[in-house]
Write a protein that holds these residues in place. Structure first.
Motif, PDB file in Angstrom:
ATOM      1  N   GLU A 154       0.282   0.381 -11.366  1.00  9.38           N
ATOM      2  CA  GLU A 154      -0.850   1.314 -11.302  1.00  9.38           C
ATOM      3  C   GLU A 154      -2.031   0.636 -10.607  1.00  9.38           C
ATOM      4  O   GLU A 154      -2.321  -0.531 -10.854  1.00  9.38           O
ATOM      5  CB  GLU A 154      -1.284   1.729 -12.712  1.00  9.38           C
ATOM      6  N   ALA A 155      -2.665   1.378  -9.722  1.00 12.09           N
ATOM      7  CA  ALA A 155      -3.837   0.872  -9.007  1.00 12.09           C
ATOM      8  C   ALA A 155      -4.707   2.063  -8.647  1.00 12.09           C
ATOM      9  O   ALA A 155      -4.239   3.207  -8.598  1.00 12.09           O
ATOM     10  CB  ALA A 155      -3.421   0.107  -7.760  1.00 12.09           C
ATOM     11  N   GLU A 156      -5.960   1.779  -8.361  1.00 12.25           N
ATOM     12  CA  GLU A 156      -6.914   2.847  -8.046  1.00 12.25           C
ATOM     13  C   GLU A 156      -6.619   3.451  -6.682  1.00 12.25           C
ATOM     14  O   GLU A 156      -6.393   2.731  -5.704  1.00 12.25           O
ATOM     15  CB  GLU A 156      -8.336   2.283  -8.074  1.00 12.25           C
ATOM     16  N   TYR A 157      -6.618   4.773  -6.643  1.00 12.41           N
ATOM     17  CA  TYR A 157      -6.392   5.517  -5.406  1.00 12.41           C
ATOM     18  C   TYR A 157      -7.730   5.815  -4.751  1.00 12.41           C
ATOM     19  O   TYR A 157      -8.633   6.345  -5.395  1.00 12.41           O
ATOM     20  CB  TYR A 157      -5.648   6.817  -5.718  1.00 12.41           C
ATOM     21  N   ASP A 158      -7.868   5.480  -3.479  1.00 11.90           N
ATOM     22  CA  ASP A 158      -9.057   5.789  -2.696  1.00 11.90           C
ATOM     23  C   ASP A 158      -8.752   7.071  -1.918  1.00 11.90           C
ATOM     24  O   ASP A 158      -8.075   7.033  -0.885  1.00 11.90           O
ATOM     25  CB  ASP A 158      -9.379   4.635  -1.749  1.00 11.90           C
ATOM     26  N   THR A 164      -2.100  -2.672  -3.778  1.00 17.49           N
ATOM     27  CA  THR A 164      -1.746  -3.507  -4.920  1.00 17.49           C
ATOM     28  C   THR A 164      -1.601  -4.959  -4.467  1.00 17.49           C
ATOM     29  O   THR A 164      -0.479  -5.455  -4.290  1.00 17.49           O
ATOM     30  CB  THR A 164      -0.446  -3.017  -5.591  1.00 17.49           C
ATOM     31  N   VAL A 217      -3.612   3.530  -1.769  1.00 17.06           N
ATOM     32  CA  VAL A 217      -3.516   2.738  -2.993  1.00 17.06           C
ATOM     33  C   VAL A 217      -3.077   1.354  -2.534  1.00 17.06           C
ATOM     34  O   VAL A 217      -2.085   1.232  -1.802  1.00 17.06           O
ATOM     35  CB  VAL A 217      -2.463   3.310  -3.964  1.00 17.06           C
ATOM     36  N   GLU A 262       0.846  -1.187   0.000  1.00 15.16           N
ATOM     37  CA  GLU A 262       0.000   0.000   0.000  1.00 15.16           C
ATOM     38  C   GLU A 262       0.882   1.238   0.000  1.00 15.16           C
ATOM     39  O   GLU A 262       2.067   1.167   0.335  1.00 15.16           O
ATOM     40  CB  GLU A 262      -0.918   0.011   1.218  1.00 15.16           C
TER      41      GLU A 262
END
Length: 149
Positions: free
Chosen positions: A92-96, A104, A102, A64
């Motif tokens: 790349e991963a979605e950011y909350d 992964t 983030v 994270e």
């Protein structure tokens, strides 16, 4: 990333103006004896959460990273290992934005470091980290969230 003993935490208060408040909180409270929960120190800019987390193996720990807050993680009940990878190297991963995180899953950290109770690890926004790796089934820990300056 910074890793050291709590006895040396004062040496790092120049890193972030809020670290001095963290040092004060640590000196005035028995973190290991505190009940689980979130304790505000300076509103959303600085707070600590005392929690008991389920331990994970290195291959199950989730990398994270945060964009706004730095983490100061302090194991209280047993040694805790943290996986590390520079955030720029994470896929790349979605950011909350609400949780400032983030995640992964499925990506194993590049390196690992272990902190004993009485030590701390600071993870800045550029530091991807996989917490909660431990030999015990659960780990009690303190996590200070500090607005990155």
């Amino acid at each position: 990333m910074i890793i050291d003993t709590l006895d040396n935490f004062q040496q790092y208060i120049s890193v972030n103006p809020l670290f001095e408040k963290v040092a004060e909180f640590i000196s005035q409270n028995d973190l290991a004896g505190m009940n689980e929960g979130k304790y505000p120190i300076l509103g959303d800019n600085l707070f600590v959460t005392i929690t008991t987390a389920q331990s994970k193996t290195p291959d199950k720990a989730v990398l994270e990273a945060h964009r706004v807050m730095a983490d100061i993680q302090i194991p209280l009940s047993c040694p805790e290992t943290y996986g590390y990878m520079p955030a720029q190297d994470m896929p790349e991963a979605e950011y909350d934005a609400e949780k400032d995180i983030v995640k992964t899953p499925g990506v194993i950290a590049e390196s690992f470091v272990t902190c004993q109770p009485g030590m701390f690890a600071v993870f800045f926004p550029q530091d991807g980290h996989a917490p909660c790796i431990a030999m015990q089934p659960n780990i009690k820990k303190a996590i200070f969230k500090v607005k990155h300056q």
